[in-house]
Motif scaffolding. Structure first.
Motif, short mmCIF file in Angstrom:
data_model
loop_
_atom_site.label_atom_id
_atom_site.label_comp_id
_atom_site.label_asym_id
_atom_site.label_seq_id
_atom_site.Cartn_x
_atom_site.Cartn_y
_atom_site.Cartn_z
N MET A 154 0.64 2.36 6.22
CA MET A 154 -0.53 2.85 5.47
C MET A 154 -0.79 1.96 4.26
SD MET A 154 -1.40 6.63 4.05
CE MET A 154 0.19 7.06 3.42
N ASP A 155 -2.03 1.54 4.08
CA ASP A 155 -2.38 0.79 2.88
C ASP A 155 -2.62 1.81 1.75
OD1 ASP A 155 -4.29 -2.08 2.14
OD2 ASP A 155 -4.05 -0.36 0.81
N ILE A 156 -1.70 1.82 0.79
CA ILE A 156 -1.75 2.85 -0.25
C ILE A 156 -3.03 2.73 -1.08
CG2 ILE A 156 -0.59 3.79 -2.29
CD1 ILE A 156 0.99 4.26 0.19
N LYS A 157 -3.43 1.52 -1.37
CA LYS A 157 -4.62 1.34 -2.19
C LYS A 157 -5.84 1.95 -1.49
CE LYS A 157 -7.10 -2.16 -4.85
NZ LYS A 157 -6.67 -1.71 -6.19
N ASP A 158 -6.01 1.62 -0.19
CA ASP A 158 -7.12 2.17 0.58
C ASP A 158 -7.06 3.69 0.62
OD1 ASP A 158 -8.21 -0.20 1.15
OD2 ASP A 158 -7.84 -0.15 3.32
N TYR A 159 -5.84 4.18 0.90
CA TYR A 159 -5.66 5.62 1.02
C TYR A 159 -6.08 6.32 -0.27
CZ TYR A 159 -3.20 10.09 1.20
OH TYR A 159 -2.88 11.42 1.14
N ASP A 174 5.03 7.35 -1.40
CA ASP A 174 5.11 6.00 -1.96
C ASP A 174 4.78 6.04 -3.45
OD1 ASP A 174 4.40 3.27 -2.69
OD2 ASP A 174 4.46 2.86 -0.55
N ARG A 175 5.63 5.42 -4.26
CA ARG A 175 5.46 5.51 -5.71
C ARG A 175 4.20 4.79 -6.20
NH1 ARG A 175 9.64 5.10 -9.91
NH2 ARG A 175 10.42 7.24 -9.94
N SER A 176 3.76 3.80 -5.42
CA SER A 176 2.58 3.06 -5.88
C SER A 176 1.32 3.94 -5.85
CB SER A 176 2.37 1.80 -5.04
OG SER A 176 2.05 2.14 -3.72
N ALA A 177 1.40 5.09 -5.17
CA ALA A 177 0.25 6.01 -5.17
C ALA A 177 -0.07 6.46 -6.59
CB ALA A 177 0.53 7.21 -4.27
N VAL A 178 0.97 6.67 -7.39
CA VAL A 178 0.76 7.08 -8.79
C VAL A 178 0.05 5.96 -9.56
CG1 VAL A 178 1.90 7.67 -10.95
CG2 VAL A 178 2.68 8.71 -8.82
N SER A 179 0.53 4.74 -9.38
CA SER A 179 -0.08 3.61 -10.09
C SER A 179 -1.56 3.48 -9.73
CB SER A 179 0.63 2.30 -9.75
OG SER A 179 2.02 2.47 -9.90
#
Lengths: 418, 418
Positions: free
Chosen positions: A1-6, A185-190
């Motif tokens: 999953m691309d976190i940024k897109d999501y 994924d922690r980058s979701a917060v960022s």
């Protein structure tokens, strides 16, 4: 999953439905809250199954008992969540309230209308009940919300969100009003805290470390407080009974809360009278005392306080005590070491009380009352999404009003500016 | 000079005196403002000499005539500055105002007290009168201020600040309440907007480029607006006379201001009636028209509008015109292309007016009034430090209240939490 897109997709959808929510009727919002509450209670077993998954995974990961306890959804906690939603439904709707609508010399009529902020991002740790509380407050205030709970509570949070989605659906409101971030994924917060195009404000709830990191990295406004180093100042003209009752209650009624007293300041003139009485109470309650040399002289059980102690939020049965010359020194101490959360003076002196009120720069300032009252329910907000020690936008306990803004409205009859 | 050290010193001093200002009496603040006003008028010659230095340097640097004009301190402009300060003195003091003080079931009395923000940084361009205006508003609201004007106006700004310092001194208030950045080094701005320890909020005043840069780089809250792409929507049920009066006034009364109309939206049903009349008015006023194909069909003088036009704040005698199906399309257009500044609907229909008011998400939303009314004076704020299109803290014209915050106050009689 691309976190940024999501995350961009979540943000875009939240922004889209925020327009529908902003004009949703009070009746529809209340219906969604009440239906969600019934469904939460009816779905106890489903919630329990989801919660068991989280608890099993948590035990495998070796979470400690305190964390596992916070993570557990008991029947009583589910009932409390449902009651919380019903209580939010019973609060007045802030959206659309018009105030100060007055005629101006030009003939126009100018006022202000309360409006939702738009999209709110909530970042929290292990307690799944925050999912229902935060969703309820955001919905009632006409905002879309993106919820990012702790990874250890994901299944529980999803199950709670599904109940809320059903409530929204039954009230004819879009389910995207309440979106749960479904990746751990922690980058979701960022991503969430930098989506300036889609998110209007971030409310972090959790430990100081989490909140500091979010405040530092966010490109959006953050409603928050870091510390609650609350002070009680016993003035030279304090009533002894009130002083004792407040200083004991503020420390001992609950230890792990941000509005508990962490430092007690006592005017030199009254210290020999009040400290021995308080010392007895704290001994009974098994509160460890750390103090200045004068305090040590008056109470044998007191350990020396270090500079560090005056800055510390113990959240524990520990108390720092300092004897001060009087009001000026007390205010100096609070200004230097305090966290702008809540401070109280105990005094019978009108002028000292007035000076303390006006000169202490904290989100709550009290006279002859326990710091433990600094709370959205106690203040009459009905509920709170958090406490802010910042000065801009919302300050102190933040309820529905803190999740709204105001716009100016102008009525004319063809008026033009000369 | 080490710019970082220099700015840290300014910040530290501002933070220190902010505590004195927060508790300064209304009488002292007003006396300082009135004395400063008298001194400004008495020191006309000194101001003139300082201003000449700036003008000579400006001419040497090849500043254009418009810029030199804005930079010039005429006798009338000095008088206007002095009058501005007296007017601020005459406004009610927001600091210390207590509201909503009510008893709670627990017996405590809870209310809110208005308090200054603390330290405000103002960054502005060539007009020296901002020095007096901004200093006056910050002083009256109990804030310390750090002023960073345009380098081309440094001598003028310093001379104005000296007058204000004398006023402060005569009222017994610290001169550091108003500090002018005395270096033209550009890194001073970068320092100011990142001094989280000393500065509470930044108010930039000037061109969009300046404000964008500051918003991007600031680590502090910024009270600002970028664009004023204001819309007038003439509804199908508009009164023709009101529509014409408002659409002409909103565009033509002044061109270079942020609350002037930049795009006119007209309901299809009324377009054939209202556009030809408006076309005549705009032809007389020499306003260039750019429109959609339907507008072009109705008015021969209209050039085709590009996608870019709908986003543009012309600040000039140019107007974009679009024919829309009705209210929904008008709101869609405003939501998509607008800047959240000010929009107005012209209609006699109660329900359309109500929908426009509630669904248009701008800092000012009007019915049957010219967008030109979006202004602190017109709204009754007495003066404004700027206009905010953000939703947090201050929105729309920002006056004294926008430069303050609130804290919670609690009165008890020895109350403790059960």
């Amino acid at each position: 999953m691309d976190i940024k897109d999501y995350m961009q997709n979540l943000g875009r959808r939240a922004r889209e439905v925020s327009r529908i929510l902003a004009r949703a009727s009070t009746a529809d919002k209340n219906r969604a809250l009440e239906r969600a509450a019934s469904i939460l209670e009816a779905e106890g077993q489903t919630l329990d199954e989801a919660n068991r998954k989280d608890l099993a995974a948590g035990r495998n990961k070796g979470l400690d008992d305190a964390l596992l306890d916070r993570l557990t959804l008991t029947e009583a906690r589910i009932k409390a969540m449902a009651e919380g939603l019903c209580q939010i439904a019973s609060l007045p709707d802030p959206v659309g309230a018009i105030s100060d609508l007055n005629y101006r010399p030009s003939g126009i009529q100018v006022g202000r209308m309360r409006v939702p902020l738009g999209v709110i991002g909530i970042i929290y740790e292990s307690r799944p009940n925050v999912t229902a509380d935060a969703a309820g407050l955001c919905l009632k205030s006409g905002n879309a919300v993106i919820l990012r709970g702790g990874s250890e509570a994901l299944h529980s949070n999803q199950a709670i969100a599904r109940c809320i989605h059903q409530g929204l659906e039954q009230a004819g409101l879009p389910q995207e009003a309440v979106q749960v971030v479904e990746t751990t994924d922690r980058s979701a917060v960022s991503e969430l805290i930098t989506q300036e195009a889609y998110v209007d404000v971030i409310v972090p709830r959790g430990g100081k470390g989490l909140i500091e990191r979010i405040s530092r990295e966010a490109k959006l406004p953050v409603i928050k407080h870091l510390d609650g180093v609350c002070h009680v100042y016993i003035d030279g003209r304090a009533d002894l009974d009130k002083a004792v009752a407040i200083a004991v209650n503020a420390k001992c009624q609950r230890y792990g809360v941000c509005n508990a007293m962490e430092t007690l300041l006592v005017a030199r003139g009254i210290a020999p009278k009040v400290l021995p009485i308080l010392g007895e109470h704290y001994r009974t309650a098994e509160v460890e005392l750390r103090g200045c040399s004068e305090t040590q002289g008056l109470l044998p059980q007191v350990k020396p306080a270090t500079e560090e102690d005056w800055y510390t939020e113990y959240l524990a049965p520990i108390l720092a005590i300092r004897v001060v010359a009087g009001l000026d020194e007390a205010i100096e101490h609070i200004t230097h070491y305090g966290s702008h959360h809540t401070e109280t003076i105990v005094t019978e002196d009108f002028t000292q009380a007035r000076r303390f009120l006006s000169e202490v720069n904290s989100s709550s300032v009290m006279v002859n009352a326990s710091t433990r009252f600094a709370d959205g329910f106690e203040y009459g907000l009905g509920a709170e999404i958090g406490i802010s020690t910042d000065k801009l936008h919302a300050r102190g306990p933040v309820g529905l009003e803190g999740l709204t803004s105001q716009k100016w409205i102008v009525f004319g009859n063809g008026h033009i500016r000369e």
